[in-house]
Write an enzyme that holds these catalytic residues in place. Structure first.
Site, PDB file in Angstrom:
ATOM      1  N   LYS A 157      92.516  67.772 126.436  1.00  0.00           N
ATOM      2  CA  LYS A 157      92.110  67.904 125.031  1.00  0.00           C
ATOM      3  C   LYS A 157      90.586  67.982 125.021  1.00  0.00           C
ATOM      4  O   LYS A 157      89.895  66.965 125.142  1.00  0.00           O
ATOM      5  CB  LYS A 157      92.596  66.684 124.253  1.00  0.00           C
ATOM      6  CG  LYS A 157      92.863  66.906 122.770  1.00  0.00           C
ATOM      7  CD  LYS A 157      91.692  67.377 121.950  1.00  0.00           C
ATOM      8  CE  LYS A 157      90.733  66.267 121.580  1.00  0.00           C
ATOM      9  NZ  LYS A 157      89.475  66.797 120.971  1.00  0.00           N
ATOM     10  N   GLU A 209      84.018  57.113 130.811  1.00  0.00           N
ATOM     11  CA  GLU A 209      82.595  57.412 131.023  1.00  0.00           C
ATOM     12  C   GLU A 209      81.962  57.516 129.658  1.00  0.00           C
ATOM     13  O   GLU A 209      82.239  58.468 128.915  1.00  0.00           O
ATOM     14  CB  GLU A 209      82.438  58.688 131.839  1.00  0.00           C
ATOM     15  CG  GLU A 209      82.766  58.413 133.286  1.00  0.00           C
ATOM     16  CD  GLU A 209      82.745  59.622 134.165  1.00  0.00           C
ATOM     17  OE1 GLU A 209      82.430  60.716 133.681  1.00  0.00           O
ATOM     18  OE2 GLU A 209      83.060  59.461 135.345  1.00  0.00           O
ATOM     19  N   GLU A 237      71.983  54.821 121.219  1.00  0.00           N
ATOM     20  CA  GLU A 237      71.988  56.135 121.863  1.00  0.00           C
ATOM     21  C   GLU A 237      71.770  57.224 120.808  1.00  0.00           C
ATOM     22  O   GLU A 237      72.576  57.380 119.897  1.00  0.00           O
ATOM     23  CB  GLU A 237      73.338  56.363 122.567  1.00  0.00           C
ATOM     24  CG  GLU A 237      73.356  57.636 123.397  1.00  0.00           C
ATOM     25  CD  GLU A 237      74.718  57.932 124.008  1.00  0.00           C
ATOM     26  OE1 GLU A 237      75.727  57.816 123.298  1.00  0.00           O
ATOM     27  OE2 GLU A 237      74.751  58.302 125.188  1.00  0.00           O
TER      28      GLU A 237
HETATM   29  P1  NAD Z   1      83.244  61.471 121.177  1.00  0.00           P
HETATM   30  O1  NAD Z   1      83.650  60.136 121.672  1.00  0.00           O
HETATM   31  O2  NAD Z   1      82.986  61.646 119.731  1.00  0.00           O
HETATM   32  O3  NAD Z   1      84.370  62.558 121.526  1.00  0.00           O
HETATM   33  C1  NAD Z   1      84.796  62.774 122.858  1.00  0.00           C
HETATM   34  C2  NAD Z   1      86.215  63.298 122.849  1.00  0.00           C
HETATM   35  O4  NAD Z   1      87.077  62.281 122.339  1.00  0.00           O
HETATM   36  C3  NAD Z   1      86.439  64.522 121.963  1.00  0.00           C
HETATM   37  O5  NAD Z   1      87.326  65.402 122.618  1.00  0.00           O
HETATM   38  C4  NAD Z   1      87.111  63.916 120.729  1.00  0.00           C
HETATM   39  O6  NAD Z   1      87.935  64.829 120.038  1.00  0.00           O
HETATM   40  C5  NAD Z   1      87.926  62.815 121.344  1.00  0.00           C
HETATM   41  N1  NAD Z   1      88.321  61.733 120.430  1.00  0.00           N
HETATM   42  C6  NAD Z   1      87.652  61.280 119.351  1.00  0.00           C
HETATM   43  N2  NAD Z   1      88.337  60.268 118.769  1.00  0.00           N
HETATM   44  C7  NAD Z   1      89.455  60.076 119.507  1.00  0.00           C
HETATM   45  C8  NAD Z   1      90.561  59.177 119.421  1.00  0.00           C
HETATM   46  N3  NAD Z   1      90.659  58.273 118.450  1.00  0.00           N
HETATM   47  N4  NAD Z   1      91.524  59.257 120.356  1.00  0.00           N
HETATM   48  C9  NAD Z   1      91.445  60.153 121.364  1.00  0.00           C
HETATM   49  N5  NAD Z   1      90.436  61.049 121.485  1.00  0.00           N
HETATM   50  C10 NAD Z   1      89.448  61.004 120.571  1.00  0.00           C
HETATM   51  O7  NAD Z   1      82.003  61.889 122.062  1.00  0.00           O
HETATM   52  P2  NAD Z   1      81.074  63.190 121.902  1.00  0.00           P
HETATM   53  O8  NAD Z   1      80.213  62.991 120.714  1.00  0.00           O
HETATM   54  O9  NAD Z   1      81.941  64.408 122.018  1.00  0.00           O
HETATM   55  O10 NAD Z   1      80.204  63.121 123.259  1.00  0.00           O
HETATM   56  C11 NAD Z   1      78.997  62.456 123.363  1.00  0.00           C
HETATM   57  C12 NAD Z   1      79.175  61.085 124.002  1.00  0.00           C
HETATM   58  O11 NAD Z   1      79.737  61.231 125.312  1.00  0.00           O
HETATM   59  C13 NAD Z   1      77.873  60.350 124.221  1.00  0.00           C
HETATM   60  O12 NAD Z   1      78.024  58.995 123.849  1.00  0.00           O
HETATM   61  C14 NAD Z   1      77.628  60.462 125.730  1.00  0.00           C
HETATM   62  O13 NAD Z   1      76.811  59.462 126.278  1.00  0.00           O
HETATM   63  C15 NAD Z   1      79.019  60.411 126.238  1.00  0.00           C
HETATM   64  N6  NAD Z   1      79.095  60.975 127.597  1.00  0.00           N
HETATM   65  C16 NAD Z   1      79.228  60.114 128.664  1.00  0.00           C
HETATM   66  C17 NAD Z   1      79.260  60.608 129.970  1.00  0.00           C
HETATM   67  C18 NAD Z   1      79.348  59.675 131.153  1.00  0.00           C
HETATM   68  O14 NAD Z   1      79.592  60.154 132.247  1.00  0.00           O
HETATM   69  N7  NAD Z   1      79.174  58.369 130.977  1.00  0.00           N
HETATM   70  C19 NAD Z   1      79.165  61.985 130.184  1.00  0.00           C
HETATM   71  C20 NAD Z   1      79.028  62.832 129.084  1.00  0.00           C
HETATM   72  C21 NAD Z   1      79.006  62.304 127.794  1.00  0.00           C
END
Ligand code: NAD
Length: 501
Positions: A189, A264, A395
């Site tokens: 997804k 992550e 962040e």
């Molecule tokens: P997000 O958490 O908003 O979304 C990530 C994914 O989760 C999307 O596909 C979203 O549709 C899905 N999602 C959202 N709510 C959900 C739920 N209730 N159940 C299941 N899936 C759900 O994150 P974002 O804004 O897309 O990405 C940015 C974040 O990702 C930042 O905090 C960044 O630090 C983090 N990130 C971490 C790493 C790492 O390796 N630690 C790498 C890249 C990004």
């Protein structure tokens, strides 16, 4: 023709095939249309790229069932057979690397100079795990005097992979390649803001000969498709990359089905510059690690901790360089920073400019929107911040750096550890004992000394505290996607307690 014009013409031809049908889900090897769709728009000018299938719990159910049905046959294939297909996927990624990079830039706003490399790194992820596939099931022999213990690994089953919108192509390969090498089948997804390259990647996998059902793609929103995936009883584990608070929601959602999770998550990573460091190199690295990839990078060094003896000069040079960073069209190879992914994210980043000013930090560079089309922002630098400020704690996930001064090593360490996150840390010093002491005490999963982030695939990748649970890379990915089994063979007539004899 300029490079930008050439890139735009090529992009147009790549996108043509999505214009009519949009981006469909790919379940059990078939395109599946759904009744509801959403739009993906370019952050460059908000123009419509195409519509995208809005997957529901029903689509997730179909995908999970397909992954479950495909699992026994895929898992039964030899490691050599897995290796061959994964290398083929890598070959096809390399063939389409330019298309992937152009689409990713247009969909996310990331600059081409970085995305062309990210596509190739995606291929490297597949090659690395292709080569490990034949040994994925290997275990250990752990004999005692009475028993021969033999351990082995086996794939956990169908898994869910949920990815974010920052460098979505590379992150998808990073998660999916080890899952397939382990013998798992996958339901992916991708993030709703950046669906283009996940579709290309799934197509490539099928072209490479991956059997139907092994890799299923369901687009949609987190709260419906994502949530349904984390709750599905046939899905044994969830590999998730995204925000810390989403990770916490996923842990709750997966509780009833006892989901294994790998997270992550976010970061507020420090780059610590001592006055004995090579300051020119430290400056280059500090700038690169927050302003490359639009600052939309989990490992970015978003907090600069600089020793007070060198702070005036270091921050002055920093501000001059930040003001000189080239913000522009992401498909222009000269561009260093493109637009932020979406209005929602742009609003978040700009809100932090106001928060930084209100909290009393000094806006030393940037902070303003550029133009009135697209989500371009000047790279931003706040100086004279202190650790209690929100811009030092939260962040922001944009080209936004917060500089905090420190007096000595003890104070630097206290500030560095004074956040809820612990993903990466970057230490700049030429005092080797200090580097050893400091890296030992710094709360982070990954630390680089006198270096920017240079990733080596066999090393563990992941964070501590609110930055994550579990590690990727090398054998750590297999630990997540596989079960361990130990079988103990009695070697002879060891004594067995005789109850009731
Ligand atoms: P997000 O958490 O908003 O979304 C990530 C994914 O989760 C999307 O596909 C979203 O549709 C899905 N999602 C959202 N709510 C959900 C739920 N209730 N159940 C299941 N899936 C759900 O994150 P974002 O804004 O897309 O990405 C940015 C974040 O990702 C930042 O905090 C960044 O630090 C983090 N990130 C971490 C790493 C790492 O390796 N630690 C790498 C890249 C990004």
């Amino acid at each position: 023709m300029s490079d930008l014009t050439t890139h735009l013409a090529k992009l147009d031809s790549h996108l043509a095939r999505y214009r009519d049908k949009g981006i469909l889900n790919l379940i059990n090897g078939e395109d599946v249309a759904v009744s509801e769709t959403f739009e993906t728009r370019s952050p460059v000018d908000e123009s419509l790229i195409c519509t995208v299938a809005r997957g529901s719990a029903t689509d997730i159910d179909a995908a999970a069932k397909a992954a479950k049905a495909a699992f026994p046959a895929w898992n039964a294939l030899s490691g050599e057979a897995h290796k061959k297909i994964l290398h083929k996927i890598a070959d096809l990624i390399v063939e389409r690397a330019e298309e992937i990079a152009l689409c990713e830039c247009w969909d996310t706003g990331q600059a081409y100079r970085f995305m062309s490399k990210a596509a190739l790194r995606g291929a490297e992820n597949f090659r690395y795990y292709a080569d490990l596939a034949p040994s994925a099931r290997d275990g250990q022999s752990l004999p005692t005097k009475t028993h021969l213990n033999v351990s082995s690994r086996s794939a956990i089953g169908p898994v869910g992979v949920i990815t974010p919108w920052n460098t979505p192509f590379m992150l998808s390969t990073w998660k999916i390649a080890p899952a397939l090498a382990a013998g798992c089948t996958v339901v992916h997804k991708p993030a709703e803001f950046s669906p283009l390259t996940a579709r290309i990647l799934a197509e490539i996998a099928h072209e490479a000969g991956l059997p139907a059902g092994v890799w299923n793609l369901v687009n949609g929103f987190g709260e419906d498709a994502g949530k349904a995936l984390t709750e599905h009883p046939d899905i044994k584990a969830i590999a998730f990359v995204g925000e810390s608070r989403t990770g916490s929601m996923i842990m709750k959602q997966g509780a009833d089905t006892l989901k294994r999770v790998h997270f992550e998550l976010g970061g507020k990573n420090p780059v610590i510059v001592f006055d004995d460091a090579d300051l020119d190199r430290a400056l280059d690295a500090a700038i690169f690690m927050i302003y490359s990839l639009n600052g939309e990078r989990c490992t970015s060094s978003s907090r600069l901790l600089v020793q007070d003896t060198i702070a005036d000069e270091f921050e002055a040079k920093l501000a001059a360089r930040v003001n000189n960073i080239k913000v522009g069209h992401p498909l222009d190879p000269a561009t260093e920073i493109g637009p932020l992914i979406h209005k929602v994210h742009f609003d978040k980043v700009t809100e932090y400019v106001g928060i930084g000013k209100t909290d009393g930090a000094t806006l030393a560079a940037g902070g303003e929107r550029i133009g009135d089309a697209g989500w371009f922002i000047q790279p931003t630098l706040f100086t004279h911040a202190d650790t209690s400020m929100r811009i030092a704690q939260e962040e922001v996930f944009g080209p936004f750096l917060t500089s905090i001064r420190f007096k000595d090593e003890d104070e630097a360490l206290a500030i560095a550890n004074d956040v809820q996150y612990g993903l990466t840390g970057y230490i700049w010093t030429n005092d080797v004992t200090r580097a050893l002491r400091f890296s030992d005490a710094l709360e982070a999963g990954m630390i680089w000394v006198n270096s920017e982030n240079v990733r080596h695939l066999p090393t563990p990748f992941g964070g501590v505290k609110s930055s994550g649970i579990g590690r990727d890379g090398g054998q750590w990915s297999f630990e997540f996607y596989m079960e361990q089994k130990n079988v103990a063979f009695a070697l002879g007539q060891h004594k067995i307690a005789r109850l009731g004899a």
